[in-house]
Design a protein around this motif. Sequence first.
Motif, PDB file in Angstrom:
ATOM      1  N   SER A 171       0.838  -1.191   0.000  1.00  0.00           N
ATOM      2  CA  SER A 171       0.000   0.000   0.000  1.00  0.00           C
ATOM      3  C   SER A 171       0.878   1.248   0.000  1.00  0.00           C
ATOM      4  CB  SER A 171      -0.934   0.016   1.217  1.00  0.00           C
ATOM      5  OG  SER A 171      -1.891  -1.014   1.120  1.00  0.00           O
ATOM      6  N   GLU A 172       0.351   2.292  -0.588  1.00  0.00           N
ATOM      7  CA  GLU A 172       1.122   3.523  -0.752  1.00  0.00           C
ATOM      8  C   GLU A 172       0.212   4.720  -0.521  1.00  0.00           C
ATOM      9  OE1 GLU A 172       4.437   4.356  -3.924  1.00  0.00           O
ATOM     10  OE2 GLU A 172       2.476   4.698  -4.837  1.00  0.00           O
ATOM     11  N   GLU A 205       3.710   8.706  -2.742  1.00  0.00           N
ATOM     12  CA  GLU A 205       4.995   8.762  -2.038  1.00  0.00           C
ATOM     13  C   GLU A 205       6.130   8.090  -2.791  1.00  0.00           C
ATOM     14  OE1 GLU A 205       5.325   6.416   1.508  1.00  0.00           O
ATOM     15  OE2 GLU A 205       3.723   5.059   0.895  1.00  0.00           O
ATOM     16  N   GLY A 206       5.824   7.017  -3.504  1.00  0.00           N
ATOM     17  CA  GLY A 206       6.878   6.292  -4.196  1.00  0.00           C
ATOM     18  C   GLY A 206       7.565   7.092  -5.280  1.00  0.00           C
ATOM     19  N   VAL A 207       6.843   8.032  -5.889  1.00  0.00           N
ATOM     20  CA  VAL A 207       7.422   8.828  -6.966  1.00  0.00           C
ATOM     21  C   VAL A 207       8.577   9.681  -6.461  1.00  0.00           C
ATOM     22  CG1 VAL A 207       6.956  10.647  -8.663  1.00  0.00           C
ATOM     23  CG2 VAL A 207       5.239   8.868  -8.243  1.00  0.00           C
ATOM     24  N   LEU A 230      14.185  16.940  -1.904  1.00  0.00           N
ATOM     25  CA  LEU A 230      12.800  17.320  -1.643  1.00  0.00           C
ATOM     26  C   LEU A 230      12.451  16.919  -0.217  1.00  0.00           C
ATOM     27  CD1 LEU A 230      10.925  16.250  -4.939  1.00  0.00           C
ATOM     28  CD2 LEU A 230      11.804  18.509  -4.334  1.00  0.00           C
ATOM     29  N   ALA A 231      11.377  17.521   0.294  1.00  0.00           N
ATOM     30  CA  ALA A 231      10.903  17.191   1.642  1.00  0.00           C
ATOM     31  C   ALA A 231       9.386  17.008   1.602  1.00  0.00           C
ATOM     32  CB  ALA A 231      11.272  18.294   2.628  1.00  0.00           C
ATOM     33  N   VAL A 232       8.849  16.374   2.642  1.00  0.00           N
ATOM     34  CA  VAL A 232       7.410  16.128   2.746  1.00  0.00           C
ATOM     35  C   VAL A 232       6.825  17.029   3.826  1.00  0.00           C
ATOM     36  CG1 VAL A 232       5.650  14.429   3.363  1.00  0.00           C
ATOM     37  CG2 VAL A 232       7.565  13.758   1.912  1.00  0.00           C
ATOM     38  N   THR A 240      -5.039   8.413   2.980  1.00  0.00           N
ATOM     39  CA  THR A 240      -4.905   8.420   1.519  1.00  0.00           C
ATOM     40  C   THR A 240      -4.234   7.150   0.997  1.00  0.00           C
ATOM     41  OG1 THR A 240      -2.740   9.510   1.555  1.00  0.00           O
ATOM     42  CG2 THR A 240      -4.692  10.931   1.579  1.00  0.00           C
ATOM     43  N   SER A 241      -3.982   6.199   1.877  1.00  0.00           N
ATOM     44  CA  SER A 241      -3.286   4.976   1.471  1.00  0.00           C
ATOM     45  C   SER A 241      -4.143   4.152   0.518  1.00  0.00           C
ATOM     46  CB  SER A 241      -2.939   4.142   2.704  1.00  0.00           C
ATOM     47  OG  SER A 241      -2.248   2.973   2.343  1.00  0.00           O
TER      48      SER A 241
END
Length: 309
Positions: free
Chosen positions: A168-169, A249-251, A261-263, A271-272
């Motif tokens: 899951s992502e 997130e994986g991108v 980059l940061a989150v 949103t998973s």
Amino acid sequence: MEPPLKFRHLRTFMEVARLKSVIRAAESLHVSQPAVTKTIRELEEMLDARLLEREGRGIRLTRTGEVFLRHAGATITALRQAMDSVSREVANAAPPLRIGALPTVSARIMPQAMLSFLAEETGSIIKIVTGDNAVLLEQLRLGELDLVVGRLAAPEKMKGFSFEHLYSEHVVFAVRASHPLLAAGVDVLDRLGDFPVLMPTRHSIIRPVVEQFLIAHGIAALPVQIETVSDSFGRAFLRRSDAVWIISEGVVAGDIADNSLAVLPLDMTGTSGPVGLTMRAESLPSLPLMLLMQAIRTAAQGKAEAAGI
């Protein structure tokens, strides 16, 4: 005597059904609009049934059309497989593998999976297509792909497909490392509208998830939006601006790891969504495809364990 059903009838119907437009189907097939209309009329006369009907400015399938679509897709797939089989027999070659993958999967999973698969020395010709989940599923339905590694689509989009969950992502809000929203004490959601926002396109699978998140947090609209599924544009734009990129997130996992980059600090657990292997339900995978699927499973498991999932 009724005219025989031809491949062009099926192909034209599939394209009109996919694009919901006679004009766009004509452009896609490189024929005239009257030719598409005539072909659909011939098909409906042969079947003695209405397959399409107007809906506003577009076209939608009737109930009969939905039933015929499933069988037409299976027929085209069978024809493609027959042609591939003859070509392989003539060339004495292993079956080609045509894989569709989301950008996040192409970046995180497929490189390791391909290294493992190539070690099997099957001799198969491999084609990997990266794109939007909805587009990849349509190509799978038409027999242009053998497997899609992507997100689980809505139930109505999964008719005729089988899905195997891998991991899951969730979605993240990514920014450049020195972005103003990363400063201590800043209310991220309150100030989000002060910056350009890169949004997933309207037909992308994560768009409804993003919209639900924004609405749930009282954000009905954003002043400056740019819709894109291009990861190369997203990276380049963030490095040159204060934009916020809403993306799986994986991108951006690699960009986060190297601190380019940061989150933003937001709770995105809601949103998973599941990512996995999608195939046509009636298809039987060849041995090379089975080996590649196992390589993808192993690579996905390795990524999940490394992330502590």
